[in-house]
Design a protein around this motif. Structure first.
Motif, PDB file in Angstrom:
ATOM      1  N   ARG A 191       0.853  -1.193   0.000  1.00 43.18           N
ATOM      2  CA  ARG A 191       0.000   0.000   0.000  1.00 43.18           C
ATOM      3  C   ARG A 191       0.885   1.238   0.000  1.00 43.18           C
ATOM      4  N   ALA A 192       0.418   2.286  -0.668  1.00 38.36           N
ATOM      5  CA  ALA A 192       1.225   3.504  -0.782  1.00 38.36           C
ATOM      6  C   ALA A 192       1.528   4.106   0.587  1.00 38.36           C
ATOM      7  N   ILE A 193       0.555   4.086   1.486  1.00 42.96           N
ATOM      8  CA  ILE A 193       0.772   4.671   2.809  1.00 42.96           C
ATOM      9  C   ILE A 193       1.841   3.911   3.575  1.00 42.96           C
ATOM     10  N   ASN A 194       1.919   2.600   3.360  1.00 43.68           N
ATOM     11  CA  ASN A 194       2.973   1.814   4.003  1.00 43.68           C
ATOM     12  C   ASN A 194       4.348   2.206   3.480  1.00 43.68           C
ATOM     13  N   SER A 214      10.138   6.952   8.171  1.00 42.71           N
ATOM     14  CA  SER A 214      10.726   6.500   9.443  1.00 42.71           C
ATOM     15  C   SER A 214      12.190   6.123   9.246  1.00 42.71           C
ATOM     16  N   SER A 215      12.497   5.470   8.133  1.00 42.01           N
ATOM     17  CA  SER A 215      13.897   5.126   7.844  1.00 42.01           C
ATOM     18  C   SER A 215      14.722   6.386   7.614  1.00 42.01           C
ATOM     19  N   MET A 216      14.134   7.386   6.950  1.00 37.94           N
ATOM     20  CA  MET A 216      14.858   8.634   6.699  1.00 37.94           C
ATOM     21  C   MET A 216      15.178   9.361   8.002  1.00 37.94           C
ATOM     22  N   LEU A 224       7.200   6.361  19.149  1.00 38.08           N
ATOM     23  CA  LEU A 224       6.430   7.509  18.662  1.00 38.08           C
ATOM     24  C   LEU A 224       5.368   7.073  17.650  1.00 38.08           C
ATOM     25  N   MET A 225       5.745   6.146  16.780  1.00 32.16           N
ATOM     26  CA  MET A 225       4.798   5.672  15.780  1.00 32.16           C
ATOM     27  C   MET A 225       3.653   4.898  16.441  1.00 32.16           C
ATOM     28  N   GLU A 226       3.989   4.100  17.447  1.00 27.46           N
ATOM     29  CA  GLU A 226       2.951   3.343  18.161  1.00 27.46           C
ATOM     30  C   GLU A 226       1.986   4.279  18.880  1.00 27.46           C
ATOM     31  N   ALA A 227       2.508   5.405  19.375  1.00 26.00           N
ATOM     32  CA  ALA A 227       1.672   6.332  20.137  1.00 26.00           C
ATOM     33  C   ALA A 227       0.806   7.205  19.236  1.00 26.00           C
ATOM     34  N   TYR A 228       1.365   7.675  18.114  1.00 24.75           N
ATOM     35  CA  TYR A 228       0.667   8.667  17.306  1.00 24.75           C
ATOM     36  C   TYR A 228       0.147   8.133  15.965  1.00 24.75           C
ATOM     37  N   LEU A 229       0.690   7.020  15.479  1.00 32.08           N
ATOM     38  CA  LEU A 229       0.243   6.434  14.217  1.00 32.08           C
ATOM     39  C   LEU A 229       0.010   4.933  14.400  1.00 32.08           C
ATOM     40  N   PRO A 230      -0.940   4.561  15.244  1.00 31.91           N
ATOM     41  CA  PRO A 230      -1.112   3.140  15.574  1.00 31.91           C
ATOM     42  C   PRO A 230      -1.479   2.265  14.372  1.00 31.91           C
ATOM     43  N   SER A 231      -2.281   2.784  13.449  1.00 35.42           N
ATOM     44  CA  SER A 231      -2.670   1.968  12.290  1.00 35.42           C
ATOM     45  C   SER A 231      -1.470   1.678  11.400  1.00 35.42           C
ATOM     46  N   LEU A 232      -0.635   2.682  11.180  1.00 42.25           N
ATOM     47  CA  LEU A 232       0.576   2.479  10.382  1.00 42.25           C
ATOM     48  C   LEU A 232       1.550   1.570  11.111  1.00 42.25           C
ATOM     49  N   TYR A 233       1.624   1.734  12.429  1.00 42.60           N
ATOM     50  CA  TYR A 233       2.491   0.884  13.246  1.00 42.60           C
ATOM     51  C   TYR A 233       2.100  -0.578  13.099  1.00 42.60           C
ATOM     52  N   GLU A 234       0.814  -0.860  13.122  1.00 39.52           N
ATOM     53  CA  GLU A 234       0.346  -2.245  12.983  1.00 39.52           C
ATOM     54  C   GLU A 234       0.588  -2.778  11.570  1.00 39.52           C
ATOM     55  N   SER A 235       0.462  -1.920  10.564  1.00 41.78           N
ATOM     56  CA  SER A 235       0.669  -2.350   9.183  1.00 41.78           C
ATOM     57  C   SER A 235       2.126  -2.724   8.923  1.00 41.78           C
TER      58      SER A 235
END
Length: 228
Positions: free
Chosen positions: A34-37, A44-46, A86-97
């Motif tokens: 998916r593009a969002i992934n 995050s890598s950057m 930070l990703m788990e706290a503020y972007l949980p859906s992306l974190y799970e993906s």
């Protein structure tokens, strides 16, 4: 060209970590359904790449050669942990993906490679620009692969349906074989228009297809050519 802008240009185009250097293949092939992934993993890598280059450049004269790589891993692992939390706290859906691929940033060969090849030898500002360029190149590559796979495989663009329901999506493109197909087509197009991968350049410079056996000679030849 200004040396700082050159680091951006090299990272995005001339030395793109995915399409030219062939690094970071694991996240490129695994999370690009998916593009969002793709954007999430790239950004995050950057962030980790920029900060790790900065820290390692600042500490380059203090880190003994004997523990250089373990020190790099400690720095990168600390930054990845912060990013993951930070990703788990503020972007949980992306974190799970993204799942397990977030902590695997620690051993991403792009980050460790730039730490060893560039940040360890250059000033902090140049190292930051190198990390920014490489990170942008990685993000753009991931996004391009992800957009193509999502569009062809699901008929969607960033989760929005764009293809008519009468057109049946090709589900293979959101499966592992689809990642290889998309990446192969992109690289084939780049080669066709004259943008060659580092491996192809080495082969054409005299390796005769045996780069594994003469890697040191190839690297030496490449350094001599770039120094002229």
């Amino acid at each position: 060209m200004n040396k700082y802008l050159e680091r951006l240009y090299n990272g995005i185009l001339k030395e793109n970590p995915t399409f030219i250097l062939m690094l970071g293949m694991c996240p490129t092939l695994a999370v690009s359904t998916r593009a969002i992934n793709g954007i999430g993993m790239g950004l995050s890598s950057m962030a980790v790449l920029i900060l790790s280059n900065l820290v390692i450049s600042l500490l380059r004269k203090l880190i003994p050669d004997q523990v250089r790589l373990p020190a790099y891993i400690v720095v990168v692992a600390s930054l990845v942990t912060v990013t993951e939390l930070l990703m788990e706290a503020y972007l949980p859906s992306l974190y799970e993906s993204l799942g397990i691929y977030i902590p695997l940033i620690v051993v991403n060969c792009i980050i460790l490679g730039r730490a060893e090849a560039y940040a360890n030898k250059h000033t902090p500002l140049l190292s930051v620009m190198d990390g920014l360029g490489m990170g942008l190149g990685f993000t753009l590559a991931l996004t391009l692969v992800s957009v193509i796979r999502e569009l062809v495989g699901n008929g969607t663009f960033f989760g929005m349906q764009v293809l008519p329901e009468s057109i049946e999506p090709m589900a293979i493109f959101v499966q592992p074989p689809g990642a290889f197909l998309v990446l192969a087509v992109i690289i084939a197009v780049m080669n066709a228009i004259g943008i060659k991968s580092r491996q192809r350049k080495l082969v054409e410079s005299g390796c005769d297809g045996q780069c594994a056996g003469c890697a040191m000679a190839c690297d030496k030849k490449e350094k001599e050519a770039s120094a002229r």
